[in-house]
Design a protein around this motif. Structure first.
Motif, PDB file in Angstrom:
ATOM      1  N   GLY A   1      -0.314 -25.787 -16.790  1.00  0.00           N
ATOM      2  CA  GLY A   1       0.495 -26.957 -16.266  1.00  0.00           C
ATOM      3  C   GLY A   1      -0.038 -27.618 -15.037  1.00  0.00           C
ATOM      4  N   VAL A   2      -1.143 -27.539 -14.715  1.00  0.00           N
ATOM      5  CA  VAL A   2      -1.922 -28.228 -13.572  1.00  0.00           C
ATOM      6  C   VAL A   2      -3.315 -28.792 -13.801  1.00  0.00           C
ATOM      7  CG1 VAL A   2      -2.740 -26.133 -12.453  1.00  0.00           C
ATOM      8  CG2 VAL A   2      -2.393 -28.208 -11.168  1.00  0.00           C
ATOM      9  N   ASP A   3      -3.540 -29.811 -13.633  1.00  0.00           N
ATOM     10  CA  ASP A   3      -4.769 -30.518 -14.083  1.00  0.00           C
ATOM     11  C   ASP A   3      -5.150 -31.339 -12.994  1.00  0.00           C
ATOM     12  OD1 ASP A   3      -3.232 -32.640 -14.423  1.00  0.00           O
ATOM     13  OD2 ASP A   3      -3.402 -33.070 -16.327  1.00  0.00           O
ATOM     14  N   GLY A   4      -6.456 -32.197 -13.215  1.00  0.00           N
ATOM     15  CA  GLY A   4      -7.006 -32.711 -11.772  1.00  0.00           C
ATOM     16  C   GLY A   4      -7.667 -31.923 -10.948  1.00  0.00           C
ATOM     17  N   ASP A   5      -7.892 -32.412  -9.799  1.00  0.00           N
ATOM     18  CA  ASP A   5      -8.377 -31.716  -8.781  1.00  0.00           C
ATOM     19  C   ASP A   5      -7.345 -30.979  -7.891  1.00  0.00           C
ATOM     20  OD1 ASP A   5     -10.555 -30.974  -7.061  1.00  0.00           O
ATOM     21  OD2 ASP A   5     -10.397 -32.447  -5.775  1.00  0.00           O
ATOM     22  N   PHE A   6      -7.397 -29.554  -7.706  1.00  0.00           N
ATOM     23  CA  PHE A   6      -6.527 -29.043  -7.160  1.00  0.00           C
ATOM     24  C   PHE A   6      -7.113 -27.556  -6.417  1.00  0.00           C
ATOM     25  CE2 PHE A   6      -6.672 -27.518 -11.362  1.00  0.00           C
ATOM     26  CZ  PHE A   6      -6.645 -25.969 -11.173  1.00  0.00           C
ATOM     27  N   GLU A   7      -6.398 -27.019  -5.413  1.00  0.00           N
ATOM     28  CA  GLU A   7      -6.969 -25.761  -4.631  1.00  0.00           C
ATOM     29  C   GLU A   7      -6.156 -24.671  -4.899  1.00  0.00           C
ATOM     30  OE1 GLU A   7      -7.671 -26.621  -0.695  1.00  0.00           O
ATOM     31  OE2 GLU A   7      -8.393 -28.398  -0.885  1.00  0.00           O
ATOM     32  N   VAL A   8      -6.392 -23.568  -5.228  1.00  0.00           N
ATOM     33  CA  VAL A   8      -5.634 -22.318  -5.603  1.00  0.00           C
ATOM     34  C   VAL A   8      -6.119 -21.334  -4.513  1.00  0.00           C
ATOM     35  CG1 VAL A   8      -5.430 -20.481  -7.244  1.00  0.00           C
ATOM     36  CG2 VAL A   8      -6.039 -22.852  -8.172  1.00  0.00           C
ATOM     37  N   SER A   9      -5.044 -20.763  -3.796  1.00  0.00           N
ATOM     38  CA  SER A   9      -5.099 -19.600  -3.152  1.00  0.00           C
ATOM     39  C   SER A   9      -4.125 -18.436  -3.504  1.00  0.00           C
ATOM     40  CB  SER A   9      -4.766 -19.944  -1.554  1.00  0.00           C
ATOM     41  OG  SER A   9      -5.648 -20.851  -1.161  1.00  0.00           O
ATOM     42  N   VAL A  10      -4.648 -17.118  -3.204  1.00  0.00           N
ATOM     43  CA  VAL A  10      -3.905 -16.080  -3.669  1.00  0.00           C
ATOM     44  C   VAL A  10      -3.536 -15.367  -2.544  1.00  0.00           C
ATOM     45  CG1 VAL A  10      -3.783 -13.981  -4.968  1.00  0.00           C
ATOM     46  CG2 VAL A  10      -4.761 -16.134  -5.990  1.00  0.00           C
ATOM     47  N   TYR A  11      -2.406 -14.926  -2.100  1.00  0.00           N
ATOM     48  CA  TYR A  11      -1.925 -14.323  -0.717  1.00  0.00           C
ATOM     49  C   TYR A  11      -1.560 -12.847  -1.411  1.00  0.00           C
ATOM     50  CZ  TYR A  11      -2.690 -18.683   1.160  1.00  0.00           C
ATOM     51  OH  TYR A  11      -3.115 -19.877   1.650  1.00  0.00           O
ATOM     52  N   ASP A  12      -1.972 -11.675  -0.515  1.00  0.00           N
ATOM     53  CA  ASP A  12      -1.026 -10.303  -0.814  1.00  0.00           C
ATOM     54  C   ASP A  12       0.347 -10.530  -0.085  1.00  0.00           C
ATOM     55  OD1 ASP A  12      -1.540  -9.863   1.922  1.00  0.00           O
ATOM     56  OD2 ASP A  12      -3.106  -8.290   1.489  1.00  0.00           O
ATOM     57  N   ALA A  13       0.823  -9.350  -0.138  1.00  0.00           N
ATOM     58  CA  ALA A  13       2.215  -9.150   0.290  1.00  0.00           C
ATOM     59  C   ALA A  13       2.185  -9.157   1.721  1.00  0.00           C
ATOM     60  CB  ALA A  13       2.883  -7.886  -0.137  1.00  0.00           C
ATOM     61  N   TYR A  14       1.108  -9.215   2.380  1.00  0.00           N
ATOM     62  CA  TYR A  14       0.946  -9.135   3.915  1.00  0.00           C
ATOM     63  C   TYR A  14       0.579 -10.489   4.312  1.00  0.00           C
ATOM     64  CZ  TYR A  14       1.118  -4.280   3.472  1.00  0.00           C
ATOM     65  OH  TYR A  14       1.647  -2.824   2.833  1.00  0.00           O
ATOM     66  N   GLY A  15       0.416 -11.512   3.291  1.00  0.00           N
ATOM     67  CA  GLY A  15       0.225 -12.783   3.903  1.00  0.00           C
ATOM     68  C   GLY A  15      -1.402 -13.248   3.896  1.00  0.00           C
ATOM     69  N   ARG A  16      -2.130 -12.132   3.617  1.00  0.00           N
ATOM     70  CA  ARG A  16      -3.799 -12.475   3.685  1.00  0.00           C
ATOM     71  C   ARG A  16      -4.132 -13.028   2.664  1.00  0.00           C
ATOM     72  NH1 ARG A  16      -4.342  -5.784   5.090  1.00  0.00           N
ATOM     73  NH2 ARG A  16      -3.312  -5.944   2.926  1.00  0.00           N
ATOM     74  N   CYS A  17      -5.092 -13.897   2.843  1.00  0.00           N
ATOM     75  CA  CYS A  17      -5.672 -14.674   1.552  1.00  0.00           C
ATOM     76  C   CYS A  17      -6.783 -13.706   1.021  1.00  0.00           C
ATOM     77  CB  CYS A  17      -6.264 -16.061   2.008  1.00  0.00           C
ATOM     78  SG  CYS A  17      -6.852 -17.124   0.962  1.00  0.00           S
ATOM     79  N   VAL A  18      -6.687 -13.421  -0.192  1.00  0.00           N
ATOM     80  CA  VAL A  18      -7.462 -12.641  -1.075  1.00  0.00           C
ATOM     81  C   VAL A  18      -8.383 -13.278  -1.951  1.00  0.00           C
ATOM     82  CG1 VAL A  18      -6.085 -10.596  -0.657  1.00  0.00           C
ATOM     83  CG2 VAL A  18      -5.678 -12.071  -2.833  1.00  0.00           C
ATOM     84  N   PHE A  19      -8.173 -14.705  -2.241  1.00  0.00           N
ATOM     85  CA  PHE A  19      -8.820 -15.436  -2.996  1.00  0.00           C
ATOM     86  C   PHE A  19      -8.511 -16.834  -2.550  1.00  0.00           C
ATOM     87  CE2 PHE A  19      -9.289 -18.455  -6.648  1.00  0.00           C
ATOM     88  CZ  PHE A  19     -10.627 -18.119  -6.987  1.00  0.00           C
ATOM     89  N   SER A  20      -9.654 -17.784  -2.800  1.00  0.00           N
ATOM     90  CA  SER A  20      -9.432 -19.378  -2.469  1.00  0.00           C
ATOM     91  C   SER A  20     -10.404 -19.941  -3.554  1.00  0.00           C
ATOM     92  CB  SER A  20      -9.608 -19.585  -0.997  1.00  0.00           C
ATOM     93  OG  SER A  20      -9.335 -20.857  -0.797  1.00  0.00           O
TER      94      SER A  20
END
Length: 85
Positions: free
Chosen positions: A30-49
């Motif tokens: 459901g998303v296309d074009g140029d976009f950024e993805v970030s994943v955060y754990d339950a403590y708010g730490r970025c585990v993927f970008s």
């Protein structure tokens, strides 16, 4: 002034994540074009970008609740997913 069609969703508003819960791979749709993805754990730490990523390997993530943030020129959308053992 500029007219805006409130019935039309932006590209990030159509974001969906599956399967949820996930054990190994997670797919964004459901998303296309140029976009950024970030994943955060339950403590708010970025585990993927990353950029323009539609498949995420979550197999090494500890079990728990995570937040995926997807941003593009239209805005930002946050979706939670559960990582299973």
């Amino acid at each position: 002034f500029t007219a805006v069609d409130v019935g039309q969703k932006s590209k990030v508003e159509r974001l969906s994540v599956s399967p949820n819960p996930a054990a190994d791979m997670l797919e964004l749709s459901g998303v296309d074009g140029d976009f950024e993805v970030s994943v955060y754990d339950a403590y708010g730490r970025c585990v993927f970008s990353g950029r323009n990523v539609l498949r995420l390997d979550v197999s090494e993530y500890p079990a728990g609740i995570y937040n995926i943030s997807v941003s593009n020129g239209d805005g930002t959308r946050n979706v939670k997913f559960v990582k299973m053992e």
